[in-house]
Design a protein around this motif. Structure first.
Motif, PDB file in Angstrom:
ATOM      1  N   LEU A 144      11.704  -0.558   1.118  1.00 27.94           N
ATOM      2  CA  LEU A 144      11.429   0.462   0.095  1.00 27.94           C
ATOM      3  C   LEU A 144      12.612   0.638  -0.856  1.00 27.94           C
ATOM      4  CD1 LEU A 144       9.494   3.200   2.136  1.00 27.94           C
ATOM      5  CD2 LEU A 144       8.579   1.454   0.606  1.00 27.94           C
ATOM      6  N   ASN A 145      13.816   0.588  -0.335  1.00 28.88           N
ATOM      7  CA  ASN A 145      14.983   0.673  -1.218  1.00 28.88           C
ATOM      8  C   ASN A 145      15.038  -0.523  -2.168  1.00 28.88           C
ATOM      9  OD1 ASN A 145      16.013   3.131  -0.282  1.00 28.88           O
ATOM     10  ND2 ASN A 145      17.087   2.152   1.411  1.00 28.88           N
ATOM     11  N   VAL A 164       0.841  -1.201   0.000  1.00 25.98           N
ATOM     12  CA  VAL A 164       0.000   0.000   0.000  1.00 25.98           C
ATOM     13  C   VAL A 164       0.874   1.249   0.000  1.00 25.98           C
ATOM     14  CG1 VAL A 164      -1.729   1.320   1.272  1.00 25.98           C
ATOM     15  CG2 VAL A 164      -1.920  -1.160   1.141  1.00 25.98           C
ATOM     16  N   ILE A 165       1.910   1.257   0.836  1.00 24.13           N
ATOM     17  CA  ILE A 165       2.808   2.412   0.883  1.00 24.13           C
ATOM     18  C   ILE A 165       3.490   2.609  -0.465  1.00 24.13           C
ATOM     19  CG2 ILE A 165       4.954   3.284   1.899  1.00 24.13           C
ATOM     20  CD1 ILE A 165       4.093   2.058   4.541  1.00 24.13           C
ATOM     21  N   GLY A 166       3.930   1.511  -1.075  1.00 27.50           N
ATOM     22  CA  GLY A 166       4.574   1.608  -2.381  1.00 27.50           C
ATOM     23  C   GLY A 166       3.669   2.243  -3.423  1.00 27.50           C
ATOM     24  N   ARG A 167       2.389   1.966  -3.362  1.00 31.83           N
ATOM     25  CA  ARG A 167       1.463   2.567  -4.331  1.00 31.83           C
ATOM     26  C   ARG A 167       1.154   4.021  -3.990  1.00 31.83           C
ATOM     27  NH1 ARG A 167      -2.405  -2.464  -6.339  1.00 31.83           N
ATOM     28  NH2 ARG A 167      -0.737  -4.018  -6.261  1.00 31.83           N
ATOM     29  N   ILE A 168       1.064   4.338  -2.691  1.00 35.56           N
ATOM     30  CA  ILE A 168       0.858   5.736  -2.300  1.00 35.56           C
ATOM     31  C   ILE A 168       2.026   6.600  -2.765  1.00 35.56           C
ATOM     32  CG2 ILE A 168       0.705   7.301  -0.318  1.00 35.56           C
ATOM     33  CD1 ILE A 168      -0.808   5.120   1.170  1.00 35.56           C
ATOM     34  N   LEU A 169       3.228   6.040  -2.734  1.00 31.99           N
ATOM     35  CA  LEU A 169       4.410   6.801  -3.143  1.00 31.99           C
ATOM     36  C   LEU A 169       4.414   7.121  -4.631  1.00 31.99           C
ATOM     37  CD1 LEU A 169       7.162   4.972  -1.039  1.00 31.99           C
ATOM     38  CD2 LEU A 169       6.112   7.196  -0.592  1.00 31.99           C
ATOM     39  N   GLN A 170       3.499   6.530  -5.388  1.00 31.64           N
ATOM     40  CA  GLN A 170       3.379   6.842  -6.805  1.00 31.64           C
ATOM     41  C   GLN A 170       2.215   7.794  -7.099  1.00 31.64           C
ATOM     42  OE1 GLN A 170       4.207   3.648  -9.659  1.00 31.64           O
ATOM     43  NE2 GLN A 170       4.441   2.241  -7.935  1.00 31.64           N
ATOM     44  N   SER A 224      -0.917   1.254 -11.172  1.00 35.20           N
ATOM     45  CA  SER A 224       0.341   1.410 -10.436  1.00 35.20           C
ATOM     46  C   SER A 224       0.528   0.267  -9.449  1.00 35.20           C
ATOM     47  CB  SER A 224       0.354   2.741  -9.671  1.00 35.20           C
ATOM     48  OG  SER A 224       0.279   3.835 -10.562  1.00 35.20           O
ATOM     49  N   LYS A 225       1.742  -0.203  -9.349  1.00 31.41           N
ATOM     50  CA  LYS A 225       2.100  -1.225  -8.386  1.00 31.41           C
ATOM     51  C   LYS A 225       3.061  -0.638  -7.357  1.00 31.41           C
ATOM     52  CE  LYS A 225      -0.284  -4.335 -10.596  1.00 31.41           C
ATOM     53  NZ  LYS A 225      -1.554  -4.865 -10.025  1.00 31.41           N
ATOM     54  N   GLY A 226       3.285  -1.392  -6.297  1.00 29.79           N
ATOM     55  CA  GLY A 226       4.113  -0.875  -5.211  1.00 29.79           C
ATOM     56  C   GLY A 226       5.596  -1.092  -5.384  1.00 29.79           C
ATOM     57  N   ARG A 227       6.038  -1.408  -6.600  1.00 28.49           N
ATOM     58  CA  ARG A 227       7.450  -1.691  -6.841  1.00 28.49           C
ATOM     59  C   ARG A 227       7.890  -1.014  -8.134  1.00 28.49           C
ATOM     60  NH1 ARG A 227      10.958  -5.331  -4.881  1.00 28.49           N
ATOM     61  NH2 ARG A 227       9.334  -6.298  -3.581  1.00 28.49           N
ATOM     62  N   VAL A 241     -12.021   2.773   6.949  1.00 26.06           N
ATOM     63  CA  VAL A 241     -12.426   1.911   5.845  1.00 26.06           C
ATOM     64  C   VAL A 241     -11.409   0.781   5.680  1.00 26.06           C
ATOM     65  CG1 VAL A 241     -12.966   1.812   3.378  1.00 26.06           C
ATOM     66  CG2 VAL A 241     -13.500   3.875   4.708  1.00 26.06           C
ATOM     67  N   GLU A 242     -11.902  -0.454   5.597  1.00 26.04           N
ATOM     68  CA  GLU A 242     -11.014  -1.576   5.367  1.00 26.04           C
ATOM     69  C   GLU A 242     -10.410  -1.455   3.976  1.00 26.04           C
ATOM     70  OE1 GLU A 242     -11.171  -6.475   5.501  1.00 26.04           O
ATOM     71  OE2 GLU A 242     -12.714  -5.269   6.501  1.00 26.04           O
ATOM     72  N   THR A 243      -9.086  -1.468   3.913  1.00 22.21           N
ATOM     73  CA  THR A 243      -8.394  -1.118   2.669  1.00 22.21           C
ATOM     74  C   THR A 243      -7.247  -2.077   2.402  1.00 22.21           C
ATOM     75  OG1 THR A 243      -8.926   1.219   3.042  1.00 22.21           O
ATOM     76  CG2 THR A 243      -7.195   0.735   1.444  1.00 22.21           C
ATOM     77  N   TYR A 244      -7.138  -2.461   1.127  1.00 17.56           N
ATOM     78  CA  TYR A 244      -6.041  -3.306   0.663  1.00 17.56           C
ATOM     79  C   TYR A 244      -5.357  -2.604  -0.510  1.00 17.56           C
ATOM     80  CZ  TYR A 244      -8.346  -6.792   3.545  1.00 17.56           C
ATOM     81  OH  TYR A 244      -8.911  -7.449   4.609  1.00 17.56           O
ATOM     82  N   SER A 245      -4.223  -3.126  -0.925  1.00 18.57           N
ATOM     83  CA  SER A 245      -3.474  -2.493  -2.014  1.00 18.57           C
ATOM     84  C   SER A 245      -4.255  -2.508  -3.325  1.00 18.57           C
ATOM     85  CB  SER A 245      -2.124  -3.195  -2.188  1.00 18.57           C
ATOM     86  OG  SER A 245      -2.308  -4.591  -2.400  1.00 18.57           O
ATOM     87  N   SER A 246      -5.230  -3.398  -3.445  1.00 18.53           N
ATOM     88  CA  SER A 246      -6.031  -3.476  -4.673  1.00 18.53           C
ATOM     89  C   SER A 246      -7.355  -2.736  -4.570  1.00 18.53           C
ATOM     90  CB  SER A 246      -6.306  -4.953  -5.005  1.00 18.53           C
ATOM     91  OG  SER A 246      -6.978  -5.589  -3.921  1.00 18.53           O
TER      92      SER A 246
END
Length: 488
Positions: A262-263, A232-238, A388-391, A369-374
């Motif tokens: 993250l690196n 989720v964080i990886g996708r927010i960073l985009q 967008s993906k988290g990588r 809200v219940e939340t997932y990366s998708s």
């Protein structure tokens, strides 16, 4: 209104203008004119609204255009990061004067700080522990302090510095000018102010119709699964328009792990937490401020020392302990009148903690809200491009070890010592293993020894006779005679 209109002298105002700082914030408008008259002040305003210049400009002006050597002003702060930040702000405002500032805090060598004090620094910014340490060694003299400031006083209370603050006050003269600044004002801090301040005026620079949270920060709260947070964080960073981002974790180990993750995903992240040396923390913070790294992973140790105006996002990897900690975390964004976004992840086990924060800040989000990366709403809420993906880059495949790449037969041959019979050490182990066979007697041992001498390849020396341990004085499991008849 300008700083000159508030009574600030031209050379100080010019130093600020050279950095594009020309219009004072509300807390500065209310505190600077009073502070210039020597009035004791309790200044209360939300984080990121310019409290440092609210006390810093009157302090510099109080010392005069050409102050003599020796400590004339003391600013006490709770953390090392905030100490560095306040020092930089004071140095900026005093850049057109010969006034010198020194930072006094732990984690660094004494020598450089002592040298600056001996050189005649007039303004000291420091943390309580190191200040008392140097004062105890008679290397820091506070007897001539004319202005004393407590910055982020509520954090000092949380860290248990209250008794240290009282000791510092006791080393200054009663006629000093005292100012106390903080975002929140708990009862013990008010009691401290009444003891050591002279009829202070309490200034609250807030809009009566505005809630406790800053109106220019968008607050988003998700109930997230621990195993999905990194994605989720990886996708927010985009997200579109994302600038510098601060991610707060609860523990030092979680911060170190997230930086590595993250690196590995292709992002440029640094860290600030208690397990790092002070030099490493300062390098990481400097890289973040300079834009060399656009993501900073931090524990609450840095929550009050990150004063970077272009932080667009703050992510709470876990729920803060209370509403004050929440305000200081999210206050890293939306600074200096800019807007920001604060995203908070709530674990299932922390729902009760979030309920208390939500109620205290009146945020109106009791059920995250219940939340997932998708989840589609994740993309919509944070303006993340579809797909967008988290990588950003694939995880490199580790190199296969040479031994593991050999054929199984060759690996077996290498471990057994060659293609022929067992090695000498293996044979020796086999011979010794024979010693431990149940019911073995000295006669059979001798027979095996003579057979080995005849050419079996076994060692020629007879194995050492071993005494057998029997339980309860009974014979062996094979029906041997009792211990008395065996000659033991």
């Amino acid at each position: 209104m300008t700083f000159t209109d508030l009574g600030v002298e031209a050379d100080i105002a010019d130093a600020l203008a050279a950095k594009g700082i020309t219009e004072p914030f509300p807390i500065q408008q209310q505190t600077i004119p009073l502070a210039l008259t020597g009035q004791d002040i309790i200044g209360q305003a939300k984080t990121g609204t310019g409290k440092t210049f609210g006390f810093g400009l009157p302090l510099i002006q109080k010392l005069g255009a050409t102050p003599g050597p020796g400590v004339k002003a003391l600013i006490v702060v709770p953390t090392r990061e905030l100490c560095v930040q306040v020092t930089e702000d004071i140095e900026l405002a005093a850049s057109n004067r010969p006034t010198t500032v020194v930072s006094i805090y732990g984690g660094k060598a004494y020598e450089g700080q002592i040298d600056q004090l001996k050189a005649g620094a007039q303004i000291v910014v420091g943390t309580p522990g190191r200040l008392l340490d140097l004062a105890g060694q008679r290397l820091l003299n506070l007897a001539d302090v004319e202005v004393m400031v407590l910055d982020e006083a509520d954090k000092m209370l949380d860290l248990g510095f209250l008794s240290d603050i009282e000791k510092l006050f006791a080393q200054t003269k009663p006629t000093r000018h005292t100012m106390l600044f903080s975002a929140t004002m708990p009862g013990p801090i008010v009691a401290l102010a009444r003891r050591f301040m002279n009829r202070p005026i309490h200034i609250r620079a807030t809009d009566p119709d505005e809630g406790l949270t800053q109106a220019n920060i968008k607050h988003i709260v998700y109930r997230a699964h621990a195993l999905d947070k990194d994605e989720v964080i990886g996708r927010i960073l985009q997200a579109e328009g994302r600038g510098k981002t601060v991610v707060f974790t609860r523990t030092k180990r979680a911060a170190a792990k997230l930086v590595e993750e993250l690196n590995d995903r292709g992002y440029s992240a640094g860290a600030v937490h208690g397990d790092m040396t002070q030099e490493a923390r300062e390098r990481s913070m400097a890289a973040f401020k300079a834009g060399k790294k656009d993501i900073l992973i931090a524990t609450d140790v840095a929550a009050r020392g990150i004063d970077v105006n272009d932080v667009t996002h703050v992510i709470n990897h876990t729920v803060p302990d209370d509403h004050d900690a929440y305000l200081h975390r999210v206050g890293r964004t939306g600074r200096a009148g800019k807007t920001g976004i604060a995203v908070t992840f709530v674990d299932w086990a922390d729902m009760h903690k979030w309920a208390l924060i939500n109620r205290a800040l009146d945020m109106g989000q009791p059920e995250p809200v219940e939340t997932y990366s998708s989840s589609p709403h994740l993309y919509a809420d944070l303006n993340i491009p579809e797909g967008s993906k988290g990588r950003l880059k694939a995880t490199p495949i580790p190199k296969v070890e040479k031994e593991a790449s050999r054929p199984p037969r060759e690996r077996t041959r290498r471990r057994s010592g060659g293609s022929g019979g067992g090695s000498a050490s293996d044979n020796t182990r086999d011979a010794r293993g024979g010693d431990r066979a149940e019911g073995a007697s000295s006669a059979s041992d001798a027979n095996r020894a003579s057979t080995a001498t005849a050419g079996s390849g076994e060692p020629s020396a007879a194995p050492r006779k071993r005494r057998r341990r029997r339980r309860g004085g009974s014979g062996s499991a094979t029906g041997a005679a009792p211990a008395a008849s065996s000659g033991e």
